[in-house]
Design an enzyme around this catalytic site. Structure first.
Site, PDB file in Angstrom:
ATOM      1  N   ASP A 102       5.751  -5.968  -0.779  1.00 58.12           N
ATOM      2  CA  ASP A 102       6.952  -5.596  -1.526  1.00 58.12           C
ATOM      3  C   ASP A 102       7.787  -6.874  -1.763  1.00 58.12           C
ATOM      4  OD1 ASP A 102       9.196  -4.303  -2.559  1.00 58.12           O
ATOM      5  OD2 ASP A 102       9.800  -3.424  -0.659  1.00 58.12           O
ATOM      6  N   LYS A 130       3.714  -4.286  -5.031  1.00 61.24           N
ATOM      7  CA  LYS A 130       4.938  -3.826  -5.692  1.00 61.24           C
ATOM      8  C   LYS A 130       5.689  -5.068  -6.172  1.00 61.24           C
ATOM      9  CE  LYS A 130       7.681  -1.307  -2.952  1.00 61.24           C
ATOM     10  NZ  LYS A 130       8.241  -0.193  -2.141  1.00 61.24           N
ATOM     11  N   ASP A 158       4.512   4.893   6.247  1.00 58.09           N
ATOM     12  CA  ASP A 158       5.342   5.937   6.868  1.00 58.09           C
ATOM     13  C   ASP A 158       6.735   6.027   6.257  1.00 58.09           C
ATOM     14  OD1 ASP A 158       6.312   3.407   8.008  1.00 58.09           O
ATOM     15  OD2 ASP A 158       7.454   4.666   9.393  1.00 58.09           O
TER      16      ASP A 158
HETATM   17  P1  5GP Z   1       7.606  -6.834   2.528  1.00 56.86           P
HETATM   18  O1  5GP Z   1       7.817  -7.778   3.679  1.00 56.86           O
HETATM   19  O2  5GP Z   1       6.605  -7.325   1.523  1.00 56.86           O
HETATM   20  O3  5GP Z   1       8.913  -6.427   1.893  1.00 56.86           O
HETATM   21  O4  5GP Z   1       7.087  -5.472   3.083  1.00 56.86           O
HETATM   22  C1  5GP Z   1       6.025  -5.376   3.908  1.00 56.86           C
HETATM   23  C2  5GP Z   1       6.093  -4.120   4.746  1.00 56.86           C
HETATM   24  O5  5GP Z   1       7.215  -3.280   4.421  1.00 56.86           O
HETATM   25  C3  5GP Z   1       4.873  -3.278   4.496  1.00 56.86           C
HETATM   26  O6  5GP Z   1       3.802  -3.674   5.314  1.00 56.86           O
HETATM   27  C4  5GP Z   1       5.379  -1.892   4.829  1.00 56.86           C
HETATM   28  O7  5GP Z   1       5.297  -1.673   6.215  1.00 56.86           O
HETATM   29  C5  5GP Z   1       6.834  -1.933   4.413  1.00 56.86           C
HETATM   30  N1  5GP Z   1       7.007  -1.383   3.044  1.00 56.86           N
HETATM   31  C6  5GP Z   1       7.228  -2.026   1.889  1.00 56.86           C
HETATM   32  N2  5GP Z   1       7.321  -1.166   0.852  1.00 56.86           N
HETATM   33  C7  5GP Z   1       7.115   0.069   1.384  1.00 56.86           C
HETATM   34  C8  5GP Z   1       7.063   1.391   0.816  1.00 56.86           C
HETATM   35  O8  5GP Z   1       7.211   1.639  -0.385  1.00 56.86           O
HETATM   36  N3  5GP Z   1       6.846   2.406   1.691  1.00 56.86           N
HETATM   37  C9  5GP Z   1       6.667   2.230   3.032  1.00 56.86           C
HETATM   38  N4  5GP Z   1       6.442   3.293   3.774  1.00 56.86           N
HETATM   39  N5  5GP Z   1       6.702   0.990   3.593  1.00 56.86           N
HETATM   40  C10 5GP Z   1       6.929  -0.063   2.773  1.00 56.86           C
END
Ligand code: 5GP
Length: 180
Positions: A102, A130, A158
């Site tokens: 994300d 995303k 989750d």
């Molecule tokens: P980032 O560090 O790239 O923002 O996010 C990584 C982690 O955030 C992912 O491994 C996941 O655990 C959580 N995450 C990011 N987007 C989502 C989402 O749409 N739904 C859920 N359940 N977890 C997310």
């Protein structure tokens, strides 16, 4: 549980095809090597399990637990290591297996850590990407499906520790997180 889902974004059939295709690409790209598949707990579990079956190579599998969310639905930007790898990774080819990228805060932090530990190469395979949520310029090496900027659950992902056992990825009805 299924009644809480407004929309299915990635079906069981889509997931099966994604795992087969990515597994074939990884088998081809890593031919002649013995990579370490590193799963980021807990969200990676179903994806790691299904993807690894389609990788026809000798691989090591290890897990790390990191957190950036604390029960809510947006990233705190603060990445914490809760469980480290069991094996040394110096000189190894690492393929990180993620449920979703994300903001990319998590992956960028972990990649830097692995490079600092002397990994020979570090690549990322994510089921979902995303790009609309990015806080860093980052493009995963292997992407199952690119999705819009929405909060998704299921197949490892989750909401407050629930819905990880859904066999597909979907969008929760907004009233679920308004009332819990
Ligand atoms: P980032 O560090 O790239 O923002 O996010 C990584 C982690 O955030 C992912 O491994 C996941 O655990 C959580 N995450 C990011 N987007 C989502 C989402 O749409 N739904 C859920 N359940 N977890 C997310």
């Amino acid at each position: 549980m299924h009644k809480d889902i407004a929309d299915i974004l990635v079906s069981e059939q889509d997931i099966a095809t994604i795992c087969k295709d990515l597994g074939a690409q990884i088998t081809n790209d890593y031919a002649g090597t013995r990579p370490v598949l590193v799963g980021l707990l807990k969200g990676c579990v179903p994806f790691m399990s299904d993807l690894a079956k389609h990788i026809d190579l000798y691989v090591d599998i290890d897990y790390m637990s990191v957190s950036s969310y604390h029960g809510g639905i947006s990233s705190s930007g603060d990445v914490k290591i809760k469980k480290d790898l069991d094996m040394p990774i110096s000189g190894r080819d690492i393929l990180i297996v993620e449920d979703i990228v994300d903001t990319a805060n998590t992956i960028v932090t972990i990649m830097k850590l692995f490079e600092h530990r002397g990994a020979k190469s570090v690549k990322i395979c994510t089921l979902l990407d995303k790009p609309g949520g990015r806080q860093h310029h980052f493009i995963p090496d292997y992407i199952g499906k690119t999705i819009p900027k929405a909060f998704v659950v299921g197949y490892g992902l989750d909401y407050d520790e629930l819905y990880r056992n859904l066999p597909y990825v979907g969008i929760l009805k907004p009233e679920i997180y308004r009332t819990s």
